[in-house]
Design an enzyme around this catalytic site. Structure first.
Site, mmCIF file in Angstrom:
data_model
loop_
_atom_site.group_PDB
_atom_site.id
_atom_site.type_symbol
_atom_site.label_atom_id
_atom_site.label_comp_id
_atom_site.label_asym_id
_atom_site.label_seq_id
_atom_site.Cartn_x
_atom_site.Cartn_y
_atom_site.Cartn_z
ATOM 1 C CB CYS A 2 64.307 30.375 -38.350
ATOM 2 S SG CYS A 2 65.558 29.094 -38.627
ATOM 3 N NE ARG A 27 62.427 35.766 -40.031
ATOM 4 C CZ ARG A 27 62.987 36.860 -39.951
ATOM 5 N NH1 ARG A 27 62.651 37.934 -40.753
ATOM 6 N NH2 ARG A 27 64.324 36.872 -39.151
ATOM 7 C CD1 TRP A 75 67.123 28.853 -45.600
ATOM 8 C CD2 TRP A 75 68.647 29.184 -44.235
ATOM 9 N NE1 TRP A 75 68.063 28.804 -46.403
ATOM 10 C CE2 TRP A 75 69.197 29.223 -45.672
ATOM 11 C CE3 TRP A 75 69.526 29.625 -43.339
ATOM 12 C CZ2 TRP A 75 70.515 29.401 -45.970
ATOM 13 C CZ3 TRP A 75 71.035 29.637 -43.699
ATOM 14 C CH2 TRP A 75 71.373 29.744 -44.862
ATOM 15 C CG ASN A 101 66.305 33.505 -36.743
ATOM 16 O OD1 ASN A 101 66.791 32.898 -37.654
ATOM 17 N ND2 ASN A 101 65.850 34.616 -36.960
ATOM 18 N N GLY A 102 69.020 31.787 -35.465
ATOM 19 C CA GLY A 102 70.268 32.257 -35.174
ATOM 20 C C GLY A 102 71.253 30.982 -35.035
ATOM 21 C CD GLU A 485 69.363 42.579 -58.640
ATOM 22 O OE1 GLU A 485 70.182 42.383 -57.942
ATOM 23 O OE2 GLU A 485 68.327 42.053 -58.201
ATOM 24 C CE LYS A 489 65.778 40.237 -57.979
ATOM 25 N NZ LYS A 489 66.948 40.385 -57.069
ATOM 26 C CD GLU A 492 67.324 35.593 -55.897
ATOM 27 O OE1 GLU A 492 67.332 37.051 -56.018
ATOM 28 O OE2 GLU A 492 67.347 35.261 -54.570
ATOM 29 C CG HIS A 508 90.241 42.050 -70.950
ATOM 30 N ND1 HIS A 508 91.289 42.213 -71.765
ATOM 31 C CD2 HIS A 508 89.391 43.387 -70.748
ATOM 32 C CE1 HIS A 508 91.669 43.559 -71.869
ATOM 33 N NE2 HIS A 508 90.045 44.021 -71.498
ATOM 34 C CE LYS A 611 62.296 40.008 -48.829
ATOM 35 N NZ LYS A 611 63.078 39.964 -50.140
HETATM 36 C C1 F6R Z 1 68.436 38.629 -53.982
HETATM 37 C C2 F6R Z 1 68.364 39.121 -52.769
HETATM 38 C C3 F6R Z 1 69.363 38.898 -51.700
HETATM 39 C C4 F6R Z 1 69.420 40.293 -50.650
HETATM 40 C C5 F6R Z 1 70.704 40.102 -49.847
HETATM 41 C C6 F6R Z 1 70.640 41.193 -48.580
HETATM 42 O O1 F6R Z 1 67.356 38.626 -54.572
HETATM 43 O O2 F6R Z 1 67.182 39.271 -52.218
HETATM 44 O O3 F6R Z 1 70.585 38.827 -52.461
HETATM 45 O O4 F6R Z 1 69.571 41.200 -51.444
HETATM 46 O O5 F6R Z 1 70.367 38.489 -49.098
HETATM 47 O O6 F6R Z 1 69.636 41.264 -48.143
HETATM 48 P P1 F6R Z 1 69.386 42.460 -47.197
HETATM 49 O O7 F6R Z 1 68.978 43.610 -48.256
HETATM 50 O O8 F6R Z 1 68.038 42.096 -46.401
HETATM 51 O O9 F6R Z 1 70.384 43.010 -46.399
#
Ligand code: F6R
Length: 616
Positions: A2, A27, A75, A101-102, A485, A489, A492, A508, A611
Site C-alpha cells: 500500500c 504500490r 493493495w 501497510n502490512g 524474464e 513480463k 504480468e 523432456h 510494485k
Molecule cells: C516483475 C517484478 C517483480 C519484482 C519482485 C521483486 O516485473 O517487478 O517480479 O521483481 O516482486 O521485487 P524487488 O526487486 O523490489 O524485491
C-alpha cells in the site's frame, strides 16, 4: 504494497496528499482514501478502484479546506477491495483515522477483544482494530497521539507501517513502522510522511530514514522520533539524489516505456565511479573487507520475481569469473529449507525496492546463521541495505511501473561488478582479463541504445500476435533467465499464458506444447566464443520449427546461420555471451509492453499486482 502519505503544513493537505498518492499508486490501486482535519473535525473520503475514482468523489462532495491530512492507496490483503474496506479506518467516535501497510497478524484476537468491550468494527480489515485501540489509548484526548501509538504498537504482531491523525491533535500526524517502509520528508514549515520519497519529492528532497520499531510525530515545525518505549530514536538523514522529473512520465504514455528508454543511462550510472581509468573495479563503498571476501567459499543469491532472474544471470558470471560455487534461490523458499550457511557464506540479496518481505525475511535468516549479506538494491533508505553487512546500490533512479525493467538490467550490472570485484580481490582472473570484461561492459550502454533505436519491428510483431493464446520462450546459459524474464513480463502485462524454458529441457516434455503457429521466442547466444552454445540453440530452433512453431529469433548482427529457421529475426549488436542479457532482454520488455497495449491493458498497473510486496 500500500502507499501512505501524511502531511502537516500550510498548503492544502488534500492537494499534497492526492498528489503524493498519485506518485505512490504503483504500490497498490485496489482503493484510495483520505482523512483530513479541518476546524477540529475529522473527515474521511474513500473509494474502491483507482485514485481517479476517489478524485471523482471529491469533486462531487468537496472536503473542507485542511492543512493536516493523511491518504492511502491500497493493495488488498484482508478484506475485498471495496469502499468499506478502503483506508482510512476510523474509531467508534470518528475522531481517530488510521492508514496501514502490512499485515497485523493478531488482528482477529484484537478484534474479538475490542468487540467484547463494545466497539463496533465495520470493515473486514486487520487495520480497523488499530483505530479502536488508539481510541482507547488516547482516552478521549487525555493521552497524546504519539504516546497512544507507542502503547498500541506493543500490542501488535506482524509487519506494519501505520499513520494516524486525531481530531483533538490537529497539528500532528503520527506514524509507526515495523518491517515496512516509512520515510519523513523535511520541508520549511511543513513536514511529510510517506512510504516512499516519490510522494513528497515535489516539495522537498531532504528525507529521514526511520529505523525499525520507531514512532514518529510530524508537526509543522518539527519531527520527533522515538522507539516504541519513548526513548529517542536514531535516524539517518539523507538528500534524495533525483528530482521530480525522474518521477514523472515526461511525455511518455506509460512509465514503463520511459523506464525502458532510460536503461542505457541507468546502466552507465550503475557503473559510474566503480571502474577506474585502468578498468579496475573500485567498490570501497561495499563495506566488506578484502579479507572477508577472500574467505568466502559459497555464494547464495536470494531474490524474487524479476530480481531472481537477475540472480540466475549472476550465477553464470560469478562462477565463471570467481570459481566460487554460487546457488540462486527464490527468497520465499529459502529459509524454509534450512539452508547450510556458515560465516564464509556470502548471501547476495537482490531487490529493486529493498522492501520485499520474502527477501527481507530470507536475509534476516541468513544473518542469524552468521552468513555475510550483501544487498543489491535500488532504493536508498529502504530496509534491506540497512540490515545488510554491505550494499551495492544500482543507480537506476525511481522505478514507477510495476513491471521492473531498468531495475532488472542494473541489477545484472551490479552482479557483474560483484563477480569481477571478487575475481580481482581473489586473483581468479588476471588484471588484463578483468580489464577486457570491464571494457566490454563500458560499451554496453551504447549497444543498448542501438537496440532501443530499432524496435519498431518488435512492436509490429506484438500487435500482430495480440490474439495469440500462448507464447513460449527458450534460452540456454544466460539466455535461459532471459527466457524466464520474457515470459514473466508477458504474463504480468498481457495476462496471457507464457512460459520460459531451458532450451535443452524442451525435449523432456514441454515440446508437446508446440503446435502449428505457436510463437516461440529465443535469444541465440553469440556464434563467436563458445560456439557450442550457439549451435545447440540453433538445433533446438530447428526442432520447434519442424513441429510448426512460429520462431522469433533474437540474434547477433552478422549471425546468418539462424535465418533458415527463423520466421522473424530481431537483431542485437555483438557482445560477449555473458553480457548478452543486457541487450536481448530489451526486445522482450518492449514486446510485452506493446502486447499489453494491444490487448487494452494498463501497462503501468497490471491487475492484482503491486510494485513492492511487503507481505510474505
Ligand atoms: C516483475 C517484478 C517483480 C519484482 C519482485 C521483486 O516485473 O517487478 O517480479 O521483481 O516482486 O521485487 P524487488 O526487486 O523490489 O524485491
Amino acid at each position: 504494497m500500500c502507499g501512505i502519505v501524511g502531511y502537516v503544513g500550510d498548503q492544502s493537505a488534500l492537494g499534497v496528499v492526492i498528489e503524493g498518492l498519485r506518485r505512490l499508486e504503483y504500490r497498490g490501486y485496489d482503493s484510495a482514501g483520505v482523512a483530513m482535519l479541518a476546524d477540529g473535525k475529522l473527515a474521511t473520503a474513500k473509494k474502491a478502484g483507482k485514485l481517479a475514482n476517489l478524485e471523482a468523489l471529491l469533486e462531487e462532495s468537496p472536503m473542507a479546506p485542511a492543512t493536516t491530512g493523511i491518504g492511502h492507496t491500497r493493495w488488498a490483503t484482508h478484506g475485498a477491495p471495496n469502499d468499506r474496506n478502503a483506508h482510512p479506518h476510523v474509531d467508534c467516535t470518528g475522531t481517530v483515522a488510521v492508514i496501514h501497510n502490512g499485515i497485523i497478524e493478531n488482528f482477529a484476537h484484537l478484534r474479538a477483544e475490542l468487540e467484547s468491550r463494545g466497539h463496533e468494527l465495520v470493515s473486514d480489515t486487520d487495520t480497523e482494530a488499530v483505530a479502536h485501540l488508539l481510541e482507547e489509548a488516547t482516552r478521549g484526548g487525555e493521552v497524546g497521539l504519539a504516546d497512544a501509538m507507542r502503547a498500541v504498537c506493543h500490542r501488535l504482531e506482524g509487519a506494519f507501517t501505520l499513520v494516524a491523525t486525531h481530531a483533538d491533535f490537529p497539528d500532528a500526524v503520527v506514524g509507526a513502522r515495523r518491517n515496512s517502509p516509512l520515510v519523513v520528508g523535511r520541508g520549511q514549515g511543513e513536514n511529510f510522511l510517506a512510504s516512499d520519497v516519490a510522494a513528497f519529492i515535489a516539495h522537498t528532497r531532504d528525507a529521514v530514514e526511520l529505523g525499525q520499531d520507531q514512532v514518529v510525530e510530524v508537526r509543522r515545525d518539527g519531527v520527533t522520533v522515538t522507539d516504541f518505549d519513548g526513548n529517542p530514536g536514531e535516524v539517518r538523514e539523507y538528500h534524495v539524489d533525483w528530482d521530480l522529473s525522474a518521477a514523472e512520465k515526461g511525455g511518455y504514455d506509460f512509465f514503463m516505456l520511459k523506464e525502458i528508454d532510460e536503461q542505457p543511462q541507468a546502466v552507465a550510472d550503475t557503473m559510474l565511479g566503480r571502474l577506474d581509468d585502468d578498468n579496475r573495479l573500485v567498490l570501497d563503498e561495499m563495506r566488506l573487507s578484502d579479507d572477508d571476501l577472500r574467505e568466502i567459499d559459497k555464494i547464495i543469491v536470494i531474490a524474487c520475481g524479476t530480481s531472481f532472474h537477475a540472480g540466475l544471470v549472476a550465477k553464470y558470471a560469478i562462477e565463471h569469473w570467481t570459481r566460487i560455487p554460487c546457488e540462486v534461490e527464490l527468497a520465499s523458499e529459502f529459509r524454509y529449507r534450512d539452508p547450510v550457511l556458515t560465516r564464509s557464506t556470502l548471501i547476495v540479496a537482490i531487490s529493486q525496492s529493498g522492501e520485499t518481505m520474502d527477501t527481507l525475511m530470507a536475509l534476516r535468516h541468513a544473518r542469524e546463521q552468521k552468513a555475510k549479506v550483501l544487498a543489491i538494491c535500488n532504493t536508498n533508505g529502504s530496509t534491506m541495505p540497512r540490515e545488510s553487512d554491505a550494499v551495492l546500490y544500482t543507480h537506476a533512479g525511481p522505478e514507477v511501473a510495476v513491471a521492473s525493467t531498468k531495475g532488472y538490467l542494473t541489477q545484472i550490472v551490479a552482479c557483474y561488478l560483484v563477480g569481477l570485484y571478487l575475481a580481482q580481490v581473489r586473483g581468479t582472473k588476471y588484471g588484463d582479463e578483468i580489464a577486457k570484461v570491464v571494457a566490454d561492459l563500458r560499451a554496453m550502454p551504447a549497444k543498448m541504445q542501438r537496440v532501443l533505436d530499432d524496435l519498431e519491428p518488435v512492436r509490429e510483431l506484438a500487435r500482430d500476435l495480440a490474439g495469440a493464446t500462448s507464447v513460449l520462450f527458450l534460452g540456454r546459459h544466460v539466455g535461459y533467465p532471459t527466457a524466464l524474464e520474457g515470459a514473466l513480463k508477458l504474463k504480468e502485462l498481457a495476462y496471457m499464458h507464457a512460459e520460459g524454458f531451458a532450451a535443452g529441457e524442451l525435449k523432456h516434455g514441454p515440446i508437446a506444447l508446440i503446435e502449428e503457429g505457436v510463437p516461440v521466442i529465443t535469444a541465440v547466444p553469440s556464434p563467436r566464443g563458445r560456439s557450442i552454445l550457439h549451435d545447440k540453440m540453433v538445433s533446438n530452433l530447428q526442432e520447434v520449427r519442424a513441429r510448426g512453431a512460429r520462431t522469433i529469433v533474437i540474434a547477433e548482427d552478422g549471425d546468418t546461420t539462424v535465418e533458415p529457421y527463423a520466421d522473424v529475426v530481431i537483431r542485437i549488436p555483438q557482445s560477449p555471451t555473458l553480457l548478452q542479457p543486457l541487450l536481448s532482454t530489451i526486445p522482450l520488455q518492449v514486446f510485452a509492453c506493446e502486447m499489453a497495449k494491444a490487448r487494452g491493458h494498463d501497462v503501468d498497473q497490471p491487475r492484482n499486482l503491486a510494485k513492492s510486496v511487503t507481505v510474505e
